[in-house]
Structures are given as C-alpha cells and as structure tokens.
Motif scaffolding. Sequence first.
Motif, PDB file in Angstrom:
ATOM      1  N   TRP A   1       4.233  -1.678 -11.618  1.00  0.00           N
ATOM      2  CA  TRP A   1       5.093  -2.445 -10.714  1.00  0.00           C
ATOM      3  C   TRP A   1       5.319  -3.856 -11.259  1.00  0.00           C
TER       4      TRP A   1
ATOM      5  N   SER B   1       1.890   9.607  -5.588  1.00  0.00           N
ATOM      6  CA  SER B   1       2.536  10.892  -5.286  1.00  0.00           C
ATOM      7  C   SER B   1       3.518  11.278  -6.393  1.00  0.00           C
ATOM      8  N   THR B   2       4.248  10.300  -6.887  1.00  0.00           N
ATOM      9  CA  THR B   2       5.196  10.566  -7.968  1.00  0.00           C
ATOM     10  C   THR B   2       4.472  11.000  -9.233  1.00  0.00           C
TER      11      THR B   2
ATOM     12  N   GLU C   1       3.767  14.585  -8.897  1.00  0.00           N
ATOM     13  CA  GLU C   1       4.972  15.405  -9.060  1.00  0.00           C
ATOM     14  C   GLU C   1       5.409  15.493 -10.520  1.00  0.00           C
TER      15      GLU C   1
ATOM     16  N   SER D   1      -4.588   3.020  -8.352  1.00  0.00           N
ATOM     17  CA  SER D   1      -3.982   1.868  -7.699  1.00  0.00           C
ATOM     18  C   SER D   1      -3.673   0.772  -8.719  1.00  0.00           C
TER      19      SER D   1
ATOM     20  N   GLU E   1       0.929   4.286  -2.768  1.00  0.00           N
ATOM     21  CA  GLU E   1       0.796   5.697  -2.402  1.00  0.00           C
ATOM     22  C   GLU E   1       1.981   6.510  -2.905  1.00  0.00           C
ATOM     23  N   ALA E   2       3.181   5.952  -2.798  1.00  0.00           N
ATOM     24  CA  ALA E   2       4.374   6.640  -3.301  1.00  0.00           C
ATOM     25  C   ALA E   2       4.300   6.808  -4.813  1.00  0.00           C
ATOM     26  N   GLY E   3       3.803   5.801  -5.498  1.00  0.00           N
ATOM     27  CA  GLY E   3       3.663   5.889  -6.956  1.00  0.00           C
ATOM     28  C   GLY E   3       2.677   6.972  -7.369  1.00  0.00           C
TER      29      GLY E   3
ATOM     30  N   GLU F   1       0.840  -1.210   0.000  1.00  0.00           N
ATOM     31  CA  GLU F   1       0.000   0.000   0.000  1.00  0.00           C
ATOM     32  C   GLU F   1       0.869   1.252   0.000  1.00  0.00           C
ATOM     33  N   GLU F   2       1.969   1.204   0.752  1.00  0.00           N
ATOM     34  CA  GLU F   2       2.890   2.348   0.794  1.00  0.00           C
ATOM     35  C   GLU F   2       3.524   2.598  -0.576  1.00  0.00           C
ATOM     36  N   MET F   3       3.852   1.514  -1.280  1.00  0.00           N
ATOM     37  CA  MET F   3       4.430   1.655  -2.620  1.00  0.00           C
ATOM     38  C   MET F   3       3.419   2.291  -3.580  1.00  0.00           C
TER      39      MET F   3
END
Length: 59
Positions: free
Chosen positions: A51, A16-17, A20, A44, A12-14, A8-10
């Motif tokens: 991934w 966010s990227t 950006e 997601s 969310e980081a994706g 889930e953290e990955m």
Amino acid sequence: MDDLQPTEEMIEAGISTLWEQLPGMMDSLYQEIEDDDERNALLSDTITFIWQAMKEAQN
C-alpha cells in the motif's frame, strides 16, 4: 499529504486478494508459519508495505 496506512478493511481485502490470486503461495505460507499471530503480522505488514509503495508511486 495522504495517509500511508491502509485501514483494517483494506488489509483484509488485500489478504483475500492474495488468496484468490496466489492460492498455492498462501497454502505454502500457512504450512511454513504455523503460528497464527506471526502469520497474520507478516501478511498485514506485506499488505501495508505494498500500500505504501503504491501511494508513494502516485506522488
């Protein structure tokens, strides 16, 4: 065999990227898909598919 599911953290980081690197595209997505659940599922799934493709390319 490596797990082909990001955490889930990955995810969310994706996301966010994406904000950006592609803010205009993300703004368009938020305008086109107003339903939060539908939009979050799409983002997601997109991160998960990216991934999986990256992990497969390592093999």
